[in-house]
Design a protein around this motif. Structure first.
Motif, PDB file in Angstrom:
ATOM      1  N   VAL A 111     -14.815 -28.591  22.969  1.00 15.17           N
ATOM      2  CA  VAL A 111     -14.655 -29.519  24.088  1.00 15.17           C
ATOM      3  C   VAL A 111     -13.171 -29.793  24.362  1.00 15.17           C
ATOM      4  N   GLN A 112     -12.356 -29.570  23.352  1.00  7.53           N
ATOM      5  CA  GLN A 112     -10.900 -29.708  23.534  1.00  7.53           C
ATOM      6  C   GLN A 112     -10.361 -28.591  24.444  1.00  7.53           C
ATOM      7  N   LEU A 113     -11.201 -27.588  24.738  1.00  5.14           N
ATOM      8  CA  LEU A 113     -10.823 -26.424  25.546  1.00  5.14           C
ATOM      9  C   LEU A 113      -9.558 -25.739  25.009  1.00  5.14           C
ATOM     10  N   PRO A 114      -9.610 -25.336  23.720  1.00  7.28           N
ATOM     11  CA  PRO A 114      -8.414 -24.741  23.123  1.00  7.28           C
ATOM     12  C   PRO A 114      -8.196 -23.294  23.567  1.00  7.28           C
ATOM     13  N   ASN A 115      -6.967 -22.833  23.378  1.00  4.35           N
ATOM     14  CA  ASN A 115      -6.675 -21.404  23.494  1.00  4.35           C
ATOM     15  C   ASN A 115      -6.649 -20.770  22.116  1.00  4.35           C
ATOM     16  N   LEU A 116      -6.308 -21.596  21.125  1.00  6.93           N
ATOM     17  CA  LEU A 116      -6.244 -21.131  19.741  1.00  6.93           C
ATOM     18  C   LEU A 116      -7.177 -22.005  18.905  1.00  6.93           C
ATOM     19  N   LEU A 117      -8.071 -21.329  18.159  1.00  7.27           N
ATOM     20  CA  LEU A 117      -9.033 -22.044  17.325  1.00  7.27           C
ATOM     21  C   LEU A 117      -8.705 -21.767  15.856  1.00  7.27           C
ATOM     22  N   LEU A 118      -8.506 -22.828  15.080  1.00  8.46           N
ATOM     23  CA  LEU A 118      -8.212 -22.698  13.657  1.00  8.46           C
ATOM     24  C   LEU A 118      -9.371 -23.287  12.866  1.00  8.46           C
ATOM     25  N   ALA A 119      -9.747 -22.646  11.767  1.00  9.25           N
ATOM     26  CA  ALA A 119     -10.854 -23.153  10.955  1.00  9.25           C
ATOM     27  C   ALA A 119     -10.468 -23.029   9.487  1.00  9.25           C
ATOM     28  N   ASP A 120     -10.391 -24.176   8.807  1.00  7.61           N
ATOM     29  CA  ASP A 120      -9.976 -24.204   7.407  1.00  7.61           C
ATOM     30  C   ASP A 120     -11.212 -24.304   6.518  1.00  7.61           C
ATOM     31  N   GLU A 121     -11.603 -23.190   5.911  1.00  2.90           N
ATOM     32  CA  GLU A 121     -12.794 -23.127   5.051  1.00  2.90           C
ATOM     33  C   GLU A 121     -13.987 -23.823   5.730  1.00  2.90           C
ATOM     34  N   PRO A 122     -14.340 -23.372   6.939  1.00  4.54           N
ATOM     35  CA  PRO A 122     -15.353 -24.111   7.706  1.00  4.54           C
ATOM     36  C   PRO A 122     -16.740 -24.101   7.081  1.00  4.54           C
ATOM     37  N   VAL A 123     -17.018 -23.156   6.180  1.00  3.68           N
ATOM     38  CA  VAL A 123     -18.371 -23.075   5.619  1.00  3.68           C
ATOM     39  C   VAL A 123     -18.390 -23.253   4.107  1.00  3.68           C
ATOM     40  N   ALA A 124     -17.283 -23.733   3.544  1.00  4.52           N
ATOM     41  CA  ALA A 124     -17.169 -23.794   2.081  1.00  4.52           C
ATOM     42  C   ALA A 124     -18.179 -24.749   1.450  1.00  4.52           C
ATOM     43  N   SER A 125     -18.614 -25.776   2.181  1.00  8.79           N
ATOM     44  CA  SER A 125     -19.516 -26.742   1.553  1.00  8.79           C
ATOM     45  C   SER A 125     -20.980 -26.490   1.917  1.00  8.79           C
ATOM     46  N   LEU A 126     -21.267 -25.314   2.508  1.00  7.82           N
ATOM     47  CA  LEU A 126     -22.642 -25.020   2.936  1.00  7.82           C
ATOM     48  C   LEU A 126     -23.314 -24.001   2.012  1.00  7.82           C
ATOM     49  N   ASP A 127     -24.650 -24.024   1.989  1.00  8.12           N
ATOM     50  CA  ASP A 127     -25.387 -23.001   1.236  1.00  8.12           C
ATOM     51  C   ASP A 127     -25.207 -21.660   1.946  1.00  8.12           C
ATOM     52  N   PRO A 128     -25.434 -20.539   1.247  1.00  4.78           N
ATOM     53  CA  PRO A 128     -25.130 -19.224   1.828  1.00  4.78           C
ATOM     54  C   PRO A 128     -25.782 -18.954   3.184  1.00  4.78           C
ATOM     55  N   ALA A 129     -27.039 -19.357   3.364  1.00  2.29           N
ATOM     56  CA  ALA A 129     -27.713 -19.076   4.643  1.00  2.29           C
ATOM     57  C   ALA A 129     -27.078 -19.879   5.778  1.00  2.29           C
ATOM     58  N   SER A 130     -26.803 -21.172   5.529  1.00  2.00           N
ATOM     59  CA  SER A 130     -26.166 -22.000   6.570  1.00  2.00           C
ATOM     60  C   SER A 130     -24.748 -21.506   6.836  1.00  2.00           C
ATOM     61  N   ALA A 131     -24.062 -21.076   5.780  1.00  2.00           N
ATOM     62  CA  ALA A 131     -22.688 -20.597   5.938  1.00  2.00           C
ATOM     63  C   ALA A 131     -22.661 -19.391   6.870  1.00  2.00           C
ATOM     64  N   GLU A 132     -23.609 -18.482   6.682  1.00  3.70           N
ATOM     65  CA  GLU A 132     -23.655 -17.290   7.521  1.00  3.70           C
ATOM     66  C   GLU A 132     -23.973 -17.668   8.970  1.00  3.70           C
ATOM     67  N   SER A 133     -24.909 -18.596   9.141  1.00  3.07           N
ATOM     68  CA  SER A 133     -25.293 -19.017  10.485  1.00  3.07           C
ATOM     69  C   SER A 133     -24.107 -19.690  11.188  1.00  3.07           C
ATOM     70  N   VAL A 134     -23.418 -20.589  10.479  1.00  2.00           N
ATOM     71  CA  VAL A 134     -22.296 -21.313  11.096  1.00  2.00           C
ATOM     72  C   VAL A 134     -21.153 -20.355  11.440  1.00  2.00           C
ATOM     73  N   MET A 135     -20.875 -19.381  10.553  1.00  2.00           N
ATOM     74  CA  MET A 135     -19.830 -18.392  10.873  1.00  2.00           C
ATOM     75  C   MET A 135     -20.218 -17.603  12.122  1.00  2.00           C
ATOM     76  N   GLY A 136     -21.515 -17.314  12.263  1.00  2.00           N
ATOM     77  CA  GLY A 136     -21.997 -16.604  13.453  1.00  2.00           C
ATOM     78  C   GLY A 136     -21.728 -17.393  14.727  1.00  2.00           C
ATOM     79  N   TYR A 137     -21.956 -18.710  14.664  1.00  2.00           N
ATOM     80  CA  TYR A 137     -21.693 -19.546  15.846  1.00  2.00           C
ATOM     81  C   TYR A 137     -20.201 -19.580  16.168  1.00  2.00           C
ATOM     82  N   ILE A 138     -19.358 -19.638  15.130  1.00  2.00           N
ATOM     83  CA  ILE A 138     -17.909 -19.663  15.383  1.00  2.00           C
ATOM     84  C   ILE A 138     -17.486 -18.350  16.045  1.00  2.00           C
ATOM     85  N   ARG A 139     -17.984 -17.247  15.503  1.00  2.00           N
ATOM     86  CA  ARG A 139     -17.613 -15.935  16.045  1.00  2.00           C
ATOM     87  C   ARG A 139     -18.099 -15.794  17.493  1.00  2.00           C
TER      88      ARG A 139
END
Ligand code: ADP
Ligand code: ADP
Length: 230
Positions: A154-182
């Motif tokens: 919503v910030q309408l960025p040109n550059l998106l930074l993500a610091d360990e965005p899925v580190a606290s998630l279980d493997p299945a959620s981590a994969e799903s969340v990385m998919g949404y970021i990509r």
């Protein structure tokens, strides 16, 4: 989209050299994964790119303009998503517009029609349109992180930074969340840098890879250059 140029970047915290002479360039729209063990300097690099941390020496420029502090067009997703649990998914997403001040906005204008549309579009991008009215505290960890992604969009960025965005998630959620970021990055043509410590996720979602160790850049290449020990 933004072109990033990092030149001879170093950062010390007292005796600790968190970054040592790091240089690289990222062309518009590339999806870059930063790999490295805890303490390698990933967060420090991302915080320098975000303008939150001042480097000890060296420089960073975005579209040939040197960074001197936080910018409206750079958004960050954190491991701890810092969303407001008492607010709905939609309300949280809407707060991303508060980080956009360059259009002469004030707090009183923060929820105008354009922002509301941006919040709904961002929730749609992360697959949460049907849950827009749900209170964040009622959502799963993966859903909460997707709300954090929506807020960054919503910030309408040109550059998106993500610091360990899925580190606290279980493997299945981590994969799903990385998919949404990509997908969000691809859909909106965002230049993206995401740090990860899971090599399997890096391989699945990364396009370009930066490997860090003890503050140094020890690898910089594309998927075909990836060796087993990166
Ligand atoms: P990573 O994100 O790869 O885990 P960090 O950038 O967080 O690495 O840390 C790199 C090094 O810098 C580590 O040795 C860490 O302890 C140190 N460090 C990071 N932030 C600070 C700080 N604010 N003060 C002192 N040392 C820090
Ligand atoms: P990560 O590995 O995910 O970067 P850390 O545990 O290294 O997380 O760091 C979390 C926070 O603590 C960061 O804000 C970092 O700047 C700070 N930090 C890390 N190491 C130190 C340190 N040695 N002294 C002071 N602050 C630190």
């Amino acid at each position: 989209m933004s072109t990033i140029k990092v030149e001879n970047l170093s950062k010390s915290y007292g005796d600790v050299q968190a970054l040592r002479d790091v240089s690289f360039e990222i062309p518009d729209g590339e999806f870059v994964v930063i790999l490295g063990e805890s303490g390698a300097g990933k967060s420090t690099l991302l915080r320098c790119l975000n303008g939150l941390t001042q480097p000890t020496s060296g420089s960073i420029s975005i579209d040939a303009e040197e960074i001197t502090g936080p910018r409206d067009d750079v958004a960050m997703i954190f491991q701890q998503h810092y969303i407001i649990e008492q607010m709905s998914a939609y309300g949280n997403a809407l707060t991303g517009s508060l980080n956009r001040t360059s259009f002469g906005r004030s707090l009183l204008q923060w929820n105008d029609r354009e922002d509301k549309l941006a919040a709904l579009e961002a929730l749609d991008t992360v697959g949460l349109l049907d849950e827009a009215g749900q209170q964040a505290s009622q959502m799963s960890g993966g859903q909460q992180q997707r709300v954090g992604i929506a807020r960054a969009l919503v910030q309408l960025p040109n550059l998106l930074l993500a610091d360990e965005p899925v580190a606290s998630l279980d493997p299945a959620s981590a994969e799903s969340v990385m998919g949404y970021i990509r997908d969000a990055a691809d859909e909106r043509n965002l230049t993206t840098l995401a740090s990860l410590h899971q090599v399997n996720l890096a391989r699945e979602f990364g396009e370009r890879f930066l490997g860090m160790k003890d503050g140094r850049l020890v690898f910089d290449g594309y998927r075909e250059d990836l060796t087993i020990d990166v």
